[in-house]
Every structure is written in C-alpha cells, then in structure tokens.
Scaffold this active site. Structure first.
Site, mmCIF file in Angstrom:
data_model
loop_
_atom_site.group_PDB
_atom_site.id
_atom_site.type_symbol
_atom_site.label_atom_id
_atom_site.label_comp_id
_atom_site.label_asym_id
_atom_site.label_seq_id
_atom_site.Cartn_x
_atom_site.Cartn_y
_atom_site.Cartn_z
ATOM 1 N N CYS A 54 0.822 -1.228 0.000
ATOM 2 C CA CYS A 54 0.000 0.000 0.000
ATOM 3 C C CYS A 54 0.850 1.270 0.000
ATOM 4 C CB CYS A 54 -0.961 0.009 1.186
ATOM 5 S SG CYS A 54 -2.133 -1.354 1.174
ATOM 6 N N ASN A 55 2.038 1.200 -0.575
ATOM 7 C CA ASN A 55 2.917 2.364 -0.632
ATOM 8 C C ASN A 55 3.582 2.415 -2.009
ATOM 9 O OD1 ASN A 55 4.801 4.407 -0.278
ATOM 10 N ND2 ASN A 55 5.398 3.765 1.760
#
Length: 357
Positions: free
Chosen positions: A256-257
């Site tokens: 999620c980055n």
C-alpha cells in the site's frame, strides 16, 4: 430518479449563502498549511526525523499557521512517541497495527488548539446536536464528537484494553523497542551475507540498514528481493507461497505504498499506468513489467523485466528469535544456488540502481 428530500450532511457542499458566510468569516482568520508525513515508512521501515514537527511549526507567522499531521500508524507499535517532545497538531494511529486486533479501529489525536481550524465538508449522525431538513442549518457538537460520524464500534474499542494490558505485561513500549531492535539487527546480520556459490548476493535489501545510525533511521522491517545467481529476480509471489508453507508469513507487493515501492524497484509511474491499461481488469499475472532502459547491442532499446513488488518481513512485540532464524534458514535452504529456468524469475540482466532520497 427522484431525489431524497433530505440528505444529512450534504448541505456543507452547496449554497451561495454558505459560501459568502465562509468568505466573510475567513477574512478575519489566519490561513493554514498542513504538512503531513509518516514517522516510519511502511514499505522499507525508514524512519523520518520527529524534529521535523517543530521545524515546520516554527515557520508559522501571525497571518499564516503551519500545522503538522504525523502518521504514526507504523511507528507506534514498536517505538515510544512523546507528544510533549513531539508536539504534532494531529497524530493518526492504527490499533490493528499496534495489537493485531480489532481490525478497522484507529484514532486521530488532535491538540485542542488544532481543532479550531478543522472544517469538515460533511457531517453524519452523532456529530451534530440538531439539524433541520428544510433549512440549511445544523448545530455541531464540540470535538471530538463533531469528528466522529455514525455509531462508533464500541465493542471493538472496549477490546483495546486487552492490547494495552498485553503491552504492559511485555514491559511497556520502551522494552518492546529494545527487543524488536535487537531482533532486527540479528536478522539483517544473518541474511546480508547470504550468497550463491558464484559469490553473487542472494538478497537486495531496501532501507537504511547499513547506516551508522541504524537504530535511529531504520525500523524493524526487512524489505527485499531474492536474486538469482545471474542477478535476476525470483518471483516474490512464489517466495511468499513457499515461505507460508514453511511457516514463515510475510507481506508481498507494494504494501500500500506505491511511491516508495516503485522508486525502490526502478519503475516509473507512467509505466505502471500504461501497463495497467493493457490488463483489462485481469490482475492474475500482475507481477512483472517490461520497460525500456537505455540502449542495447546494435543500438536498439534494451528491454528490462522488473517486478511490481517485493517481500516485506516485519518484526513486532511478539516476534521471537526463532522467527528470525526460521526466515534466514528458509532463504538459505530454498534459494541459495536455486536452479534457474524453472519459472518464477526474470531472465537475468542488470538491476537498475536505486534513486533513494
């Protein structure tokens, strides 16, 4: 379609009267800027200076105020955060990341003086005392109730006490930080020397593990790629499945980055967007991307296959020495001198350098 006669909270977005009132009110108030950053990067575990909070706040003037939002979701589970020494205006936490359960419960910590400039663009049940349907009118509750829309997950909130009690039984957050830091140093020392028989390194590790100030700038996260003897990259998905079968569970992908992930892997944003357009919502093989890097033999553009994710091993309060050793043994047994050509790896070739800031 017939519109509903009353949409709670929607009136904040519309109406010339409200716009004129807001403009008149803002003329007598200072303007604001918000600087938001994570105390710990959730991709590779790099930690950013907490002193940035006061450095940014110091740029405030009577007419313009700088506020700081500190994302402590990845930081707080293994490191102490003193809000007197680090006076962020807003701090966000995830109790799931702290304790492992319950899911979906977090917190926004707001300093009292930081609540005044907050202007929500909507409202829901529980955040107002009274509202009308015909008039553009409602009366908000005071913070924090005005920031909490709908029914809170009160059963999950009650359960948080058990997580706090567990942290205390472990000696508190300072003891957890020492424990996790020792494990992280041991893990990195175990794996950084792993090599194939031809001398090629087994892992490419992201982060600042080699920094002399490692304890200050690198958290207990090991994000890495597994390299073939010829310098290619093994499939992170295959590695994750095999590790799980061996009792070692790790996070796969970009965690999620995408910003930190694609920068580390050497993939450009526009390449990801163009590649996604060719998939037509079929994400089953969303792991590798072919990109152009430089010029190959004969002057033709060189095609390079890059992964769209990596492997992240994270250590926490309940991690043990046995966990660290199990991961190191798995990597050595499964991937040192692993035969190539059986699928699950790139075709070799140079790995693009990291542009790390």
């Amino acid at each position: 379609m017939r519109h509903p006669p009353f949409l709670p909270g929607g009136s904040e977005h519309a109406g010339p009267r409200r716009a004129r009132a807001a403009a008149a009110e803002s003329a007598h108030r200072p303007t604001y800027s918000l600087f938001a950053y994570p105390a710990r990067d959730n991709y590779d575990g790099v930690m950013y200076p907490l002193k940035w909070v006061q450095a940014v706040q110091a740029k405030s003037t009577p007419g313009h105020k700088w506020k700081v939002l500190l994302d402590a979701a990845a930081f707080a589970p293994t490191a102490p955060l003193n809000l007197t020494e680090t006076p962020a205006d807003y701090v966000i936490l995830s109790f799931y990341k702290l304790f492992g359960l319950p899911t979906g419960v977090g917190a926004l910590i707001v300093r009292r003086e930081g609540a005044a400039p907050l202007r929500k663009a909507y409202w829901g049940g529980g955040s107002v005392f009274l509202a009308t349907s015909a008039l553009d009118w409602h009366h908000r509750r005071l913070p924090p109730a005005s920031l909490e829309d709908g029914t809170l997950p009160f059963l999950d909130i009650v359960a948080l006490q058990y997580g706090l009690d567990a942290f205390e039984r472990l000696g508190g957050i300072h003891a957890i930080k020492r424990h996790v830091g020792t494990l992280a140093a041991h893990l990195y020392d175990r794996v950084r020397g792993l090599r194939h028989s031809n001398g090629a390194p087994l892992l490419r590790v992201f982060g600042k593990h080699e920094d002399p100030r490692r304890a200050e700038v690198q958290a207990a996260t090991l994000n890495f790629e597994i390299l073939t003897p010829r310098g290619g990259i093994y499939s992170y998905r295959t590695a994750g499945v095999e590790a799980a079968a061996a009792g070692v569970y790790m996070r796969l992908g970009c965690t999620c980055n995408p910003g930190a992930c694609y920068t580390a892997l050497g993939v450009r944003d526009e390449e990801v967007a163009d590649f996604a357009a060719t998939k037509h919502d079929n994400w089953t093989d969303w792991e590798w991307i072919t990109v152009t890097r430089g010029v190959g033999p004969g002057g033709a553009p060189e095609q390079v296959v890059l992964p769209l994710g990596s492997i992240r091993a994270s250590l926490g309060a309940l991690s043990r020495w046995e966990d660290v050793d199990a991961l190191a043994r798995f990597l050595e047994a499964k991937y040192v001198d692993r035969p190539e050509g059986g699928g699950g790896e790139t075709t070799g070739g140079p790995i693009p350098p990291i542009d790390y800031c």
